[in-house]
Design a protein around this motif. Structure first.
Motif, short mmCIF file in Angstrom:
data_model
loop_
_atom_site.label_atom_id
_atom_site.label_comp_id
_atom_site.label_asym_id
_atom_site.label_seq_id
_atom_site.Cartn_x
_atom_site.Cartn_y
_atom_site.Cartn_z
N PRO A 72 0.80 -1.23 0.00
CA PRO A 72 0.00 0.00 0.00
C PRO A 72 0.83 1.28 0.00
O PRO A 72 0.38 2.30 -0.51
N SER A 73 2.03 1.24 0.55
CA SER A 73 2.83 2.46 0.67
C SER A 73 3.60 2.81 -0.59
O SER A 73 4.27 3.83 -0.65
N ASP A 89 7.69 5.79 -5.51
CA ASP A 89 7.62 6.69 -4.37
C ASP A 89 7.10 5.90 -3.18
O ASP A 89 6.11 5.16 -3.31
N LEU A 90 7.74 6.06 -2.05
CA LEU A 90 7.39 5.27 -0.86
C LEU A 90 6.87 6.17 0.25
O LEU A 90 7.51 7.18 0.60
N ASP A 91 5.71 5.82 0.79
CA ASP A 91 5.15 6.50 1.96
C ASP A 91 5.90 6.03 3.20
O ASP A 91 5.68 4.92 3.69
N LEU A 92 6.81 6.87 3.70
CA LEU A 92 7.67 6.47 4.82
C LEU A 92 6.92 6.36 6.14
O LEU A 92 7.44 5.78 7.09
N ASP A 99 12.21 -2.30 4.88
CA ASP A 99 11.11 -3.26 5.01
C ASP A 99 10.60 -3.70 3.63
O ASP A 99 10.28 -4.87 3.41
N VAL A 100 10.52 -2.75 2.71
CA VAL A 100 10.08 -3.07 1.35
C VAL A 100 11.07 -4.02 0.68
O VAL A 100 10.68 -4.99 0.04
N VAL A 101 12.36 -3.74 0.85
CA VAL A 101 13.39 -4.58 0.24
C VAL A 101 13.30 -6.01 0.77
O VAL A 101 13.35 -6.98 0.00
N ARG A 102 13.15 -6.15 2.09
CA ARG A 102 13.04 -7.49 2.67
C ARG A 102 11.81 -8.22 2.15
O ARG A 102 11.85 -9.42 1.86
#
Length: 845
Positions: A72-73, A89-92, A99-102
């Motif tokens: 979602p982010s 673009d990432l909603d931090l 976390d996204v990479v993992r």
């Protein structure tokens, strides 16, 4: 080795997010989204670019896209198979990038690395304890220090606060040396993938060759010994070489519901391996099957699959490298004093602001700068496409990647390597590679259905051959099943959706690099797809069709008071960068005029400039805007086909200047060629009717196809009317701020080099060199690219249809045995890459 340095770097996308900066509109640099206060209702976004290892086919890219798209982010997601990258673009506020990479690594099996683009970067090798090095307080200007491997650290720093040499020589208490230069992440990931594929292919071949020798060589008959040895080697191949395909296929099914090429490989190689074991078991029991040994089939199948993937990856990587604009960046610089005294060769990464460097004859300019001494001629064709030697004297600018000819030049650095013309162009080219034309959607849909259809066809083939074996050939059940398995394995493995998936992106990637080397930068793949369909080209006049270097031929002051009025005009125009204002300022200064104090100066886009002088309103611009078009003084100037720059004080004409401009040398040739091709040509200009009509006549443009005294809104409406309800492809070429709305409204907006940043952000195409021939290049390249895309699609579909029919045994006297079906990727993919690569040698101007 390293030297110790110290011790002791189509449809236009509209910006829907108000928090995004101008970079989302296509400016030359990419930076993180601005940080906002979450408590005040803003969302915190960061622009993220990931370098992804493991992308081998369009199915892999679809898996990566789906895995990121469900987070979602993540917003504004783009992926590229050819570049092996993802950008979003990432909603931090929902979690950090790590976390996204993992999550991606867990669901896809790919390995990801964050590509950072802030500031300059250096990679250094730490000769002491690397942990102690990372714990020390970083010097001022250092933004980040990241451990790359056991002894290598990547340092990100602000080059305006601290120079590279100063940083390494004086700022650390542990000795470091500069690490060997690394290729750009887009190329580095591909190189690593090619190397790893090569190593795995060699291992597979080394294990397979003994199996082939035992099966096919005229050796003494020891079937059990040979079979046992072959079983051990085949097991090593199946689980050591083909093993990584299993988790990849399973993760695709479980996490992203994608049936990809890896599943076909798993099904076919597993079936061949399991059948080999069964066949060997029957042989041990003394009841050998009609196929006898089968281990050579399973091992050769895996090896040829790996060979195919290696050759495809190598061809793709070489194609990308061959058109990489970054290859023009020099790696060494000769540091020198401005007095041309001592000289020292250094790594180009160690250049810093304030440096001067020597450009020797027959060598490349290492980065952008200004010539401070020496005279020579420079070839800038590798960057701009202008195939001629340009004379350089003190005060001339030089650009990175250009080739010096005969004389040595001393150049004052203005931009650092990694942040110069080459990097600007490369960033824009890379951005285009992330975009996808509409035809790519069709390819993706076909590729998405391809694997399930092949699986179904393999099942049908299996059933059909059992029926043929039993009913037609009167074979035993065992023989029929064995025969059906071999045909099904061939069908599964010979099919190749990769050729379909690569048909478009390979052409777009090559086209982007080729266009850049011809001085044409397109910002989206849709531009290359649609430029060939342009039916009408609309030009701005000043600075586009003309050179924009106006000169004043006459000046009249109807009310006298020349000195005071000219001072007021100079005060009004001296800080305005429009070509007319520049020409007026230059003329008045040459007459010895001093600027008066004019307050509240502001420009009115497409019309002129206004301010307040001694309490009176003073306005200057075209005659229509200041309402003096019927003045005899103005009519006299307009009758000479000159541009009239009119000045009023409280709405009374006080001065009028007549300016002359000249056509670009190539304007007549380009307009004539467009007309010859059946493309309509128009001019829209904010200038008065007389000069616009004169230039139109010189170019052979009829009176119905030019408009004068156009405001930005007028230009926009003109373009909108041309596009019409039928959605015609209209190309607009301009260079100024007042052209921005027209550039955005047109199907394809082309920005001439030398214009403003606003115009660049609105344009779809930037012409790096100030030459209108770039428009013809764009259209020709679009046409050539489209032909290659069509050919690639035809080849991909034709190959798969014929290969699958051959593998399924549809032809009586010809078939593809399962052990050789692994060559399918080479036969299908390599021609697609080679056809795309042909664009490098095509002639466009």
């Amino acid at each position: 080795m390293c030297d110790a340095i110290g011790g002791g770097s189509s449809n236009k996308a509209r910006c829907s997010d108000p928090l995004q900066n101008d970079d989302c509109c296509g400016n030359l640099t990419i930076s993180p989204r601005p940080v906002k206060d979450v408590e005040k209702g803003y969302t915190l976004f960061e622009h993220v670019k990931l370098s992804v290892s493991g992308l081998t086919c369009v199915g892999c890219e679809n898996k990566l896209f789906r895995s990121l798209d469900v987070i979602p982010s993540v917003r504004n997601l783009k992926t590229s198979l050819v570049l092996a990258q993802a950008e979003f673009d990432l909603d931090l506020t929902a979690g950090p990038v790590s976390d996204v990479v993992r999550s991606i690594e867990r669901t896809t099996g790919f390995s990801c690395e964050i590509v950072k683009s802030r500031g300059q970067e250096l990679e250094v090798i730490v000769t002491g304890d690397v942990l102690d090095f990372l714990k020390q307080t970083p010097p001022e200007g250092v933004q980040d220090m990241t451990l790359v491997n056991k002894q290598t650290v990547r340092i990100a720093y602000d080059a305006k606060k601290i120079g590279a040499r100063d940083l390494l020589e004086n700022c650390f208490n542990i000795a470091v040396c500069l690490a060997a230069p690394q290729p750009h992440p887009a190329l580095a990931v591909g190189s690593r993938h090619v190397r790893s594929s090569g190593y795995v292919t060699l291992v597979s071949a080394a294990l397979t060759i003994p199996v082939l020798v035992l099966a096919w060589a005229p050796l003494p008959s020891h079937p059990i010994v040979y079979g046992s040895t072959s079983l051990a080697l085949a097991t090593a191949v199946q689980f050591g070489v083909a093993g990584p395909f299993y988790p990849s296929a399973i993760k695709s099914l479980l996490f992203t519901r994608v049936i990809e090429m890896d599943l076909l490989i798993v099904l076919s190689t597993t079936a061949a391996y399991v059948f080999s074991i069964i066949s060997f078991a029957y042989q041990v029991r003394g009841q050998p099957l009609s196929t006898e040994g089968f281990f050579q089939t399973s091992t050769l199948l895996v090896t040829l699959i790996m060979v195919g993937r290696f050759v495809s990856a190598l061809a793709r990587q070489k194609a990308v490298e061959s058109i990489s604009i970054r290859s023009l960046q020099g790696t060494k610089a000769i540091l020198t004093g401005l007095d041309c005294g001592s000289q020292k060769e250094i790594d180009a990464r160690l250049l810093q602001y304030g440096d001067a460097f020597l450009v020797a004859p027959e060598s490349r300019v290492v980065t952008d700068g200004i010539v401070v001494s020496g005279t020579s001629e420079v070839d800038e064709s590798m960057v701009t496409g202008e195939f001629q030697l340009l004379k350089k004297v003190p005060g001339s600018s030089v650009i990175a990647g250009s080739l010096n000819s005969s004389g040595p030049l001393t150049v004052q650095l203005t931009r650092l390597p990694g942040n110069n013309t080459i990097s600007d162009i490369a960033v824009m080219v890379d951005e285009a590679k992330f975009s996808k034309p509409k035809v790519q959607d069709l390819a993706d849909r076909v590729a998405g259905y391809f694997v399930p259809v092949v699986i179904v066809f393999a099942i049908v083939t299996f059933a059909a051959w059992i029926a043929v074996g039993k009913a037609v050939r009167h074979q035993t059940t065992t023989t029929s099943v064995v025969q059906a398995i071999t045909y099904s394995i061939s069908v599964l493995i010979v099919s190749c959706p990769c050729a379909i998936g690569l048909a478009v992106p390979m052409v777009i990637v090559i086209a982007g690099g080729v266009a850049a080397k011809h001085g044409v930068i397109f910002k989206s793949a849709g531009t290359i797809e649609t430029a060939r369909n342009a039916v009408h080209v609309v030009f701005d006049k000043t600075g586009t069709l003309t050179q924009g270097r106006l000169k004043v031929l006459t000046a009249e002051y109807p009310l006298g008071s020349q000195d005071s009025i000219s001072s007021a005009v100079l005060g009004l125009t001296s800080n305005i960068k429009h070509p007319v204002s520049i020409a007026i300022s230059k003329y008045l200064k040459s007459c010895g005029t001093s600027p008066a104090d004019v307050s509240g100066v502001k420009t009115v886009s497409g019309k002129g400039v206004e301010g307040t002088w001694h309490g009176a309103s003073i306005r200057a611009g075209n005659s229509g805007w200041v309402h003096v078009e019927h003045s005899p003084h103005v009519e006299s100037i307009l009758s000479q086909a000159l541009t009239a720059f009119c000045v009023t004080k409280d709405d009374e004409l006080v001065a009028v200047f007549g300016l002359e401009d000249s056509l670009r040398p190539d304007a007549s040739v380009v307009v004539s060629e467009l007309i010859r091709r059946g493309i309509e040509v128009s001019i829209v200009s904010g200038d008065d009717h007389g000069p616009v009509r004169s230039f139109a006549a010189k170019l052979g443009i009829p009176s119905s196809h030019f408009k004068s005294r156009c405001s930005p809104e007028d230009k926009q409406h003109y373009i909108k009317d041309l596009v019409g309800s039928g959605g015609k492809t209209i190309l607009f070429c301009g260079d100024g701020t007042n052209d921005a709305v027209a550039l955005a409204e047109a199907s394809i907006g082309v920005h001439m080099n030398g214009g403003t940043d606003v115009a660049q952000s609105a344009a779809d195409v930037v012409l790096v060199r100030p030459s209108l021939t770039g428009i013809l290049t764009l259209m020709d390249l679009s046409r050539a690219s489209y032909r290659r895309i069509v050919f690639n699609f035809i080849w991909a579909f034709a190959y798969n249809i014929v290969a699958i029919l051959l593998a399924a045994g549809a032809f009586v006297h010809a078939r593809i045995p399962p052990q050789y079906a692994g060559l399918g990727e080479i036969v299908s993919v390599v021609p697609v890459i080679l056809i795309a690569l042909q664009l490098k040698w095509a002639k466009f101007d």
